[in-house]
Scaffold this motif. Structure first.
Motif, PDB file in Angstrom:
ATOM      1  N   THR A 141     -19.025  17.721  63.332  1.00  0.00           N
ATOM      2  CA  THR A 141     -19.297  17.149  64.651  1.00  0.00           C
ATOM      3  C   THR A 141     -20.141  15.885  64.524  1.00  0.00           C
ATOM      4  OG1 THR A 141     -19.203  19.342  65.684  1.00  0.00           O
ATOM      5  CG2 THR A 141     -20.301  17.596  66.923  1.00  0.00           C
ATOM      6  N   GLU A 162     -11.744  19.401  60.424  1.00  0.00           N
ATOM      7  CA  GLU A 162     -12.086  20.422  61.418  1.00  0.00           C
ATOM      8  C   GLU A 162     -10.879  21.300  61.717  1.00  0.00           C
ATOM      9  OE1 GLU A 162     -12.883  22.269  65.353  1.00  0.00           O
ATOM     10  OE2 GLU A 162     -11.258  20.896  64.799  1.00  0.00           O
ATOM     11  N   SER A 200     -19.045  22.378  70.944  1.00  0.00           N
ATOM     12  CA  SER A 200     -19.800  21.152  70.638  1.00  0.00           C
ATOM     13  C   SER A 200     -18.877  20.104  70.025  1.00  0.00           C
ATOM     14  CB  SER A 200     -20.950  21.467  69.676  1.00  0.00           C
ATOM     15  OG  SER A 200     -21.880  22.335  70.278  1.00  0.00           O
ATOM     16  N   TRP A 201     -17.989  20.567  69.151  1.00  0.00           N
ATOM     17  CA  TRP A 201     -17.006  19.660  68.562  1.00  0.00           C
ATOM     18  C   TRP A 201     -16.093  19.085  69.649  1.00  0.00           C
ATOM     19  CZ3 TRP A 201     -15.183  17.071  64.369  1.00  0.00           C
ATOM     20  CH2 TRP A 201     -13.855  16.651  64.420  1.00  0.00           C
TER      21      TRP A 201
END
Length: 214
Positions: free
Chosen positions: A24, A43, A90-91
């Motif tokens: 992130t 990711e 959050s990502w």
């Protein structure tokens, strides 16, 4: 590789938290689209790895709900998945705010951003405890169905094993199979009702915490 040969190990939550946080941060600080894209692809690989592990545990637990090892792994998953969802959220927020969003959309399409916005509307750290409880109740429901032992024509069958009889060409036999299954549901009505009642109230509580009224 056969499904039975696919390796499973419990995810290291501390390591996962660090990996999601690092990716992130890389996305947020990417100097150009190439760097942002590299973080995005990593990711994706991390997500697939986590999804594969939990899917393996879930399927193997479903195959035999009496397996103590995978029963414990699903208990772990019930608690772990909402935590992982928080890190993924959050990502997702970073992706939606990325200055390279237009570049991502041009290469991968805008649908992933539409889906991301929808996902964020259905999650908040405030409902993590409820999500864990929801997972536990869902597992209880699955275990209850898997435990079914239904007497029929001198044999004992699970719900899935009874299915062919419910599609038998003979009307009387088909009706008898449906009645046998229905009796099992009647016998377990209280447990099923309790689970559904708890899930309904739990999901109502989550919706209100997320700001929805109904």
């Amino acid at each position: 590789m056969k499904f039975s040969e696919m390796p499973y190990e419990r995810p290291d939550m501390s390591a996962l938290k660090e990996q999601f946080a690092a990716l992130t941060e890389r996305l947020q600080n990417a100097p150009d689209y190439a760097a942002a894209r590299a973080a995005f692809l990593e990711e994706q690989v991390l997500n697939k790895h986590v999804d594969t592990l939990f899917t393996l545990a879930s399927v193997r637990h479903t195959i035999d709900t009496r397996d103590k090892f995978y029963d414990e792994e699903m208990e772990f998953a019930n608690s772990a998945m909402p935590q992982i969802q928080q890190w993924q959220d959050s990502w997702t927020a970073a992706m939606l705010a990325s200055p390279y969003r237009k570049d991502f959309a041009e290469e991968y399409g805008d649908l992933m951003f539409v889906n991301a916005e929808i996902e964020r509307k259905a999650f908040s750290p405030d409902i993590m405890e409820e999500l864990q409880q929801e997972n536990e109740l869902t597992q209880q429901y699955g275990k209850l169905l898997a435990s079914a032992q239904i007497p029929f024509e001198g044999g004992v069958y699970t719900l899935s094993q009874l299915s062919p009889f419910k599609n038998d060409p003979d009307d009387a036999r088909r009706l008898a199979a449906w009645k046998a299954e229905g009796q099992w549901y009647k016998d377990n009505q209280k447990q099923l009702d309790d689970i559904y009642d708890k899930l309904t109230h739990l999901r109502d509580k989550m919706g209100k915490k997320l700001g929805y009224e109904g």
